[in-house]
Design a protein around this motif. Structure first.
Motif, mmCIF file in Angstrom:
data_model
loop_
_atom_site.group_PDB
_atom_site.id
_atom_site.type_symbol
_atom_site.label_atom_id
_atom_site.label_comp_id
_atom_site.label_asym_id
_atom_site.label_seq_id
_atom_site.Cartn_x
_atom_site.Cartn_y
_atom_site.Cartn_z
ATOM 1 N N THR A 1 0.847 -1.200 0.000
ATOM 2 C CA THR A 1 0.000 0.000 0.000
ATOM 3 C C THR A 1 0.879 1.245 0.000
ATOM 4 O O THR A 1 1.801 1.358 0.819
ATOM 5 N N ARG B 1 2.172 4.568 0.974
ATOM 6 C CA ARG B 1 2.008 5.323 2.207
ATOM 7 C C ARG B 1 2.360 6.800 2.047
ATOM 8 O O ARG B 1 1.639 7.670 2.524
ATOM 9 N N VAL C 1 6.212 2.166 0.312
ATOM 10 C CA VAL C 1 5.119 1.198 0.223
ATOM 11 C C VAL C 1 5.136 0.318 1.474
ATOM 12 O O VAL C 1 6.171 -0.263 1.824
ATOM 13 N N GLU C 2 3.992 0.212 2.123
ATOM 14 C CA GLU C 2 3.886 -0.626 3.313
ATOM 15 C C GLU C 2 3.523 -2.049 2.896
ATOM 16 O O GLU C 2 2.529 -2.277 2.205
ATOM 17 N N ASP D 1 8.091 -1.101 5.768
ATOM 18 C CA ASP D 1 7.931 -0.317 4.532
ATOM 19 C C ASP D 1 9.121 -0.559 3.614
ATOM 20 O O ASP D 1 10.248 -0.763 4.079
ATOM 21 N N GLY E 1 -2.492 5.430 -0.669
ATOM 22 C CA GLY E 1 -3.585 4.489 -0.465
ATOM 23 C C GLY E 1 -3.733 3.469 -1.573
ATOM 24 O O GLY E 1 -4.416 2.455 -1.414
ATOM 25 N N ASP E 2 -3.088 3.734 -2.736
ATOM 26 C CA ASP E 2 -3.148 2.783 -3.858
ATOM 27 C C ASP E 2 -2.452 1.477 -3.501
ATOM 28 O O ASP E 2 -1.480 1.461 -2.751
ATOM 29 N N LYS E 3 -2.951 0.397 -4.073
ATOM 30 C CA LYS E 3 -2.285 -0.898 -3.965
ATOM 31 C C LYS E 3 -1.328 -1.042 -5.150
ATOM 32 O O LYS E 3 -1.699 -0.748 -6.287
#
Length: 209
Positions: free
Chosen positions: A16, A18, A27-28, A34, A58-60
């Motif tokens: 995800t 961040r 990206v988490e 991360d 918030g994007d995957k």
């Protein structure tokens, strides 16, 4: 503690987005872990100035682990590595010496940006090589034929020339023309020798008379 087993180099995951920095995306993968995708590892073809042009918080994102440094607690991720590199295909299609139709999308002092049918490929044409056969120069928005004079897959650099197309034609024509006089002079020589034979025959007849 078990990060090397859970996220080994080459393993694929969904994370995800961040937050952003000027040089990449954090990206988490799970809470407390991360990874960073450098801006250059987001896309093979897009020229991204800031990661926010590519994705939103918030994007995957599908990611692959490129490097894991447990001592520095650093995890490097990639996104484009999960996709086929179109520059492998472009390498043969836009090989040096090939000619393609393109459009001058931007024209500036040093040259022009040229867009080919593959939207991902933008070439550069130096100003002196924008000259057309009539002496004028290609303008912004104009379609023309361009010859590839340099292709560099590593730096995604394509350099083209419009002038080279008709200059090559000129060289070809000059070469063909320069080879013709030899045949022509040979024909003239035969013709001259033939004339001499006729004259000699005529002289004999006149002396006989």
């Amino acid at each position: 503690a078990n990060i090397e087993a859970k996220y080994p180099v080459g393993s694929k995951h969904v994370g995800t987005v961040r937050n952003f920095t000027n040089f990449g995306v954090f990206v988490e993968l799970e809470e407390g872990i991360d990874g960073l995708i450098y801006i250059s590892d987001l896309s093979w073809t897009k020229k991204i100035k800031h990661p926010s042009e590519f994705c939103a918080v918030g994007d995957k994102l599908d990611v692959i682990v490129l490097e894991l440094d447990t001592a520095a607690r650093r995890l490097s991720l990639g996104h484009k590595q999960l996709l086929e590199n179109p520059w492998d295909k472009f390498e043969s299609k836009y090989a040096e010496g090939t000619v393609h139709a393109g459009k001058a999308t931007e024209v500036f002092d040093k040259g022009a940006q040229v867009q080919f049918e593959d939207a991902e490929v933008e070439a550069f044409c130096p100003s002196r090589l924008l000259e057309k056969e009539d002496g004028s120069k290609i303008k912004k928005g104009e379609d023309a034929q361009f010859k590839v004079i340099e292709f560099n897959k590593e730096f995604k650099r394509v350099v083209v020339s419009h002038t080279g197309i008709f200059r090559d034609e000129e060289k070809k024509n000059v070469k063909e023309a320069s080879s013709k006089p030899a045949a022509s002079s040979s024909n003239e020589e035969k013709s001259t020798l033939g004339d001499l034979d006729v004259l000699a025959e005529l002289k004999k007849k006149m002396e006989g008379n």
